[in-house]
Design a protein around this motif. Structure first.
Motif, PDB file in Angstrom:
ATOM      1  N   LEU A   1      87.650  38.448  27.865  1.00 14.77           N
ATOM      2  CA  LEU A   1      87.527  37.608  26.674  1.00 14.77           C
ATOM      3  C   LEU A   1      86.216  36.834  26.797  1.00 14.77           C
ATOM      4  N   PRO A   2      85.333  37.006  25.840  1.00 14.45           N
ATOM      5  CA  PRO A   2      83.980  36.428  25.977  1.00 14.45           C
ATOM      6  C   PRO A   2      83.939  34.931  25.667  1.00 14.45           C
ATOM      7  N   ASP A   3      82.947  34.263  26.222  1.00 15.74           N
ATOM      8  CA  ASP A   3      82.742  32.840  25.935  1.00 15.74           C
ATOM      9  C   ASP A   3      82.171  32.633  24.540  1.00 15.74           C
ATOM     10  N   ASN A   4      81.449  33.622  24.048  1.00 18.91           N
ATOM     11  CA  ASN A   4      80.810  33.439  22.738  1.00 18.91           C
ATOM     12  C   ASN A   4      80.875  34.703  21.892  1.00 18.91           C
ATOM     13  N   ASP A   5      80.801  34.515  20.575  1.00 14.12           N
ATOM     14  CA  ASP A   5      80.682  35.647  19.656  1.00 14.12           C
ATOM     15  C   ASP A   5      79.353  36.351  19.918  1.00 14.12           C
ATOM     16  N   SER A   6      79.321  37.649  19.688  1.00 17.29           N
ATOM     17  CA  SER A   6      78.058  38.374  19.776  1.00 17.29           C
ATOM     18  C   SER A   6      77.932  39.277  18.557  1.00 17.29           C
ATOM     19  N   LEU A   7      76.712  39.734  18.315  1.00 16.51           N
ATOM     20  CA  LEU A   7      76.453  40.547  17.123  1.00 16.51           C
ATOM     21  C   LEU A   7      75.503  41.667  17.532  1.00 16.51           C
ATOM     22  N   SER A   8      75.802  42.885  17.100  1.00 15.48           N
ATOM     23  CA  SER A   8      74.986  44.017  17.554  1.00 15.48           C
ATOM     24  C   SER A   8      74.755  45.036  16.459  1.00 15.48           C
ATOM     25  N   ILE A   9      73.863  45.955  16.773  1.00 16.07           N
ATOM     26  CA  ILE A   9      73.591  47.115  15.935  1.00 16.07           C
ATOM     27  C   ILE A   9      74.025  48.349  16.723  1.00 16.07           C
ATOM     28  N   THR A  10      74.848  49.169  16.101  1.00 19.00           N
ATOM     29  CA  THR A  10      75.247  50.428  16.742  1.00 19.00           C
ATOM     30  C   THR A  10      74.185  51.485  16.421  1.00 19.00           C
ATOM     31  N   LEU A  11      73.783  52.236  17.431  1.00 24.20           N
ATOM     32  CA  LEU A  11      72.702  53.216  17.235  1.00 24.20           C
ATOM     33  C   LEU A  11      73.219  54.523  16.641  1.00 24.20           C
ATOM     34  N   ASP A  12      72.269  55.307  16.173  1.00 24.74           N
ATOM     35  CA  ASP A  12      72.583  56.576  15.528  1.00 24.74           C
ATOM     36  C   ASP A  12      73.128  57.588  16.533  1.00 24.74           C
TER      37      ASP A  12
ATOM     38  N   GLY B   1      76.984  50.406  12.128  1.00 23.88           N
ATOM     39  CA  GLY B   1      76.303  49.325  11.408  1.00 23.88           C
ATOM     40  C   GLY B   1      76.134  48.071  12.231  1.00 23.88           C
ATOM     41  N   PHE B   2      76.295  46.924  11.574  1.00 24.54           N
ATOM     42  CA  PHE B   2      76.167  45.615  12.224  1.00 24.54           C
ATOM     43  C   PHE B   2      77.560  45.142  12.613  1.00 24.54           C
ATOM     44  N   VAL B   3      77.767  44.862  13.878  1.00 20.89           N
ATOM     45  CA  VAL B   3      79.123  44.607  14.371  1.00 20.89           C
ATOM     46  C   VAL B   3      79.198  43.241  15.042  1.00 20.89           C
ATOM     47  N   ARG B   4      80.237  42.497  14.717  1.00 16.16           N
ATOM     48  CA  ARG B   4      80.460  41.196  15.346  1.00 16.16           C
ATOM     49  C   ARG B   4      81.665  41.297  16.276  1.00 16.16           C
ATOM     50  N   TRP B   5      81.489  40.809  17.477  1.00 21.08           N
ATOM     51  CA  TRP B   5      82.603  40.721  18.438  1.00 21.08           C
ATOM     52  C   TRP B   5      82.985  39.251  18.498  1.00 21.08           C
ATOM     53  N   SER B   6      84.205  38.965  18.097  1.00 18.62           N
ATOM     54  CA  SER B   6      84.657  37.581  18.037  1.00 18.62           C
ATOM     55  C   SER B   6      85.119  37.085  19.404  1.00 18.62           C
ATOM     56  N   SER B   7      84.902  35.800  19.663  1.00 23.03           N
ATOM     57  CA  SER B   7      85.412  35.209  20.901  1.00 23.03           C
ATOM     58  C   SER B   7      86.705  34.435  20.637  1.00 23.03           C
ATOM     59  N   GLU B   8      87.196  34.553  19.396  1.00 24.88           N
ATOM     60  CA  GLU B   8      88.407  33.794  19.048  1.00 24.88           C
ATOM     61  C   GLU B   8      89.599  34.702  18.801  1.00 24.88           C
ATOM     62  N   ASN B   9      90.766  34.080  18.755  1.00 24.47           N
ATOM     63  CA  ASN B   9      92.013  34.788  18.497  1.00 24.47           C
ATOM     64  C   ASN B   9      92.168  36.003  19.402  1.00 24.47           C
TER      65      ASN B   9
ATOM     66  N   ASN C   1      75.223  50.361  21.666  1.00 27.42           N
ATOM     67  CA  ASN C   1      74.837  49.332  20.696  1.00 27.42           C
ATOM     68  C   ASN C   1      73.847  48.385  21.366  1.00 27.42           C
ATOM     69  N   ILE C   2      73.060  47.712  20.548  1.00 23.48           N
ATOM     70  CA  ILE C   2      72.090  46.736  21.071  1.00 23.48           C
ATOM     71  C   ILE C   2      72.429  45.368  20.497  1.00 23.48           C
ATOM     72  N   ALA C   3      72.624  44.415  21.371  1.00 25.81           N
ATOM     73  CA  ALA C   3      73.015  43.081  20.913  1.00 25.81           C
ATOM     74  C   ALA C   3      71.821  42.309  20.360  1.00 25.81           C
ATOM     75  N   LEU C   4      72.012  41.710  19.186  1.00 26.59           N
ATOM     76  CA  LEU C   4      71.021  40.789  18.612  1.00 26.59           C
ATOM     77  C   LEU C   4      71.335  39.384  19.107  1.00 26.59           C
ATOM     78  N   ILE C   5      72.612  39.063  19.154  1.00 21.74           N
ATOM     79  CA  ILE C   5      73.090  37.824  19.773  1.00 21.74           C
ATOM     80  C   ILE C   5      73.900  38.286  20.985  1.00 21.74           C
ATOM     81  N   LYS C   6      73.453  37.881  22.157  1.00 21.40           N
ATOM     82  CA  LYS C   6      73.966  38.452  23.401  1.00 21.40           C
ATOM     83  C   LYS C   6      75.324  37.901  23.818  1.00 21.40           C
ATOM     84  N   TYR C   7      76.105  38.777  24.402  1.00 23.92           N
ATOM     85  CA  TYR C   7      77.347  38.392  25.081  1.00 23.92           C
ATOM     86  C   TYR C   7      76.984  38.040  26.511  1.00 23.92           C
TER      87      TYR C   7
END
Lengths: 363, 363
Positions: A33-44, A157-165, A17-23
């Motif tokens: 456990l990450p400091d921040n949420d990140s968002l990525s696109i998973t490739l084909d 697709g578009f995937v969010r990795w949460s830094s919470e809970n 996957n390629i991060a749009l918002i970096k971890y």
């Protein structure tokens, strides 16, 4: 082994996957456990994937790991951590040992870290093999403790990795949502060894005076980016993506000693993309770049602009290897008005791909 | 002109300065009021200076400017702004026109912007010629509206430019205070034109989400740096200087579109300095670097380590131009243990200098 009466096996394919918002930054090293949420696109999957088979039988006498069909002398600490967690969760106490066979459809020189796809495919295969409870969140957990951002390759697709809970991942929009989006990966030839990202992000956390300011901008950026993806607003999508890439490299630079992943080629591509986007003077962004912990750019572009951009790349990065620009028939002379140097023989490979639908269990 | 009965003339020499804590961002473009305090070292006049003669007489019919003895077709807007302010302040209403003759003792390829020394020498010469009130603060004001950081070249030694009240500069410690300090400037050959710093800092202000966080760190850094200078604590001096350089380049990177001044050679020098400093394993920092809006490093070092560092530079930056490494007799083979590539023919020039005592009025 397959003669064993209780031999069982599962194979899974997963892609990077390629991060749009970096971890960048772990608040817990052990559990990743990450400091921040990140968002990525998973490739084909069709263009690049890791392919992992896990098997077990009562006759196995130890855990074994084969990479590209070559038995490894020992399992990595991260792999052991994943197997330990699998054993803890498995109801079947008779599980003894596991054989892991993994390979990648893409070479290391693709500029993509293979650990995300490798650990995602391993986590899903193990979860299936041992029929662990809550398979999706369990696979996500296992992928994460193997290699942080592998958690984002659990979904397509578009995937969010949460830094919470529980710090799990989720699919925000499936691949089909924005099917005209393309990803072009440029591989510049560079022999530089990157700084290990695990060490580098820890150093950023400890020494960067701008790191906390970065964290405070993340959620707002993610919300705006998700809204842009929702309405397929490429301009906003592109701008947020490029700005987060730069901000990530800014906090790397602000680290002591500084961590610098971008090189002269990266800088040239950044300048080229901005000049190209401004060329028609109509405020329409055609291409966005992002850089992970390395010098190679990942470009996002809509299908309709792919041919022109590939032609731009052929103009500015000519090479003696005909294979690099195989998709381009002729070079567009309008690019001669761009006041940037032509860089010969710096581009080793172009990978053209798209968003993928996520991992697949085989048989 | 010198036959005129009322011909008067003043000549002043001033040298460039190197910022330890960088100035980046104007809260007032017209008056050049900075967003943050900055701190610099003024270089030795003997090694490099601007030399400016201003003269006036009633027979002059317009303002004229000669650079390197060549008459310029017109004065720059900034020069006009300075002259306008001089006329406003002058008690003698009969002042009509001024002739300015300026040249630099150092070539543009020295990696140093000559505008600081040029405007500092011009400001002091004009203040003297017209015997303006409060000469020091007036000269500082004139230098600043000419070229922001020129205000720091009004004094010798360690100079602070305040962002508060009247935004003037002051000498914190004179050159003699830390006379064993040396400055080594490396000029890498690079044809890249830098982005104009006036435009770039405005863009940073408008687009960087980390810029405000940088500003909030400045005063604390300056206070710690002044304390380090006071007690000649080179380790602390070096670390704060390097960190502020990196932080400055970080906010440049965080600008949209990004502003990237460092290149592959800059990065190599950064890595080299850190490896070299850690080589003896005794936590003693021997060398610190800082980079302005360009790829060339300014290194700070105590006299006792100069020879060894020059030898390191000869080892890692060999060149066919014998003049570059003229101060080094032999190469120290202990550097072969450093795991960094040797970069041939990238270093064009080395300037070895020290702290200067400030501008000088000639005759």
């Amino acid at each position: 082994m397959s003669n064993d009466i209780d031999y069982r096996s599962v194979t899974c394919q997963a892609s990077p996957n390629i991060a749009l918002i970096k971890y960048w930054g772990k608040r817990n090293e052990e559990l990743i456990l990450p400091d921040n949420d990140s968002l990525s696109i998973t490739l084909d999957l069709n263009d690049m994937h890791s392919y992992t088979t896990v098997s077990t039988s009562s006759s196995m006498i130890c855990d074994t790991f084969y990479f590209d069909d070559i038995q490894q002398t020992k399992l990595s600490e991260r792999m052991k951590k994943v197997l330990q967690e699998v054993r803890r969760r498995a109801k079947d106490n008779k599980i003894k040992f596991v054989e892991i066979r993994s390979h990648n459809s893409f070479p290391a020189s693709s500029g993509l870290a293979s650990s995300a796809s490798a650990y995602a495919s391993l986590a899903i295969a193990l979860t299936n093999l041992f029929q662990l409870d809550n398979p999706q969140s369990t696979a996500a957990y296992l992928a994460r403790i193997g290699s942080g951002s592998a958690i984002r390759s659990i979904y397509g697709g578009f995937v969010r990795w949460s830094s919470e809970n529980e710090c799990l991942s989720s699919c925000i929009y499936p691949a089909e949502h924005w099917s005209e989006l393309r990803i072009i990966i440029l591989i510049f030839n560079s022999s530089k060894k990157p700084v290990s990202s695990t060490d580098a992000m820890q150093r950023t956390r400890e020494t960067s005076t701008l790191f906390q300011a970065r964290l405070s901008t993340i959620n707002d950026k993610i919300n705006k980016l998700i809204e842009a993806i929702k309405i397929k607003d490429f301009n906003t999508f592109a701008k947020i993506t490029m700005m987060d890439s730069s901000q990530f490299h800014a906090v790397c630079m602000d680290t002591y000693p500084p961590v610098i992943y971008l090189n002269d080629q990266s800088k040239h591509l950044i300048d080229l993309v901005h000049v190209y986007n401004q060329m028609d003077g109509n405020q329409i962004i055609k291409v966005a770049y992002t850089f992970d912990a390395g010098p190679n750019p990942f470009c996002f572009i809509r299908q309709e602009h792919v041919d022109e951009f590939l032609s731009l790349l052929k103009y500015f990065y000519p090479t003696m290897n005909d294979d690099v620009h195989k998709h381009v028939s002729n070079v567009n002379e309008k690019f001669s008005s761009i006041n940037l140097p032509i860089m010969s023989n710096v581009l080793e490979r172009i990978v053209l791909t798209k968003i993928g639908t996520g991992p697949k269990i085989i048989s």
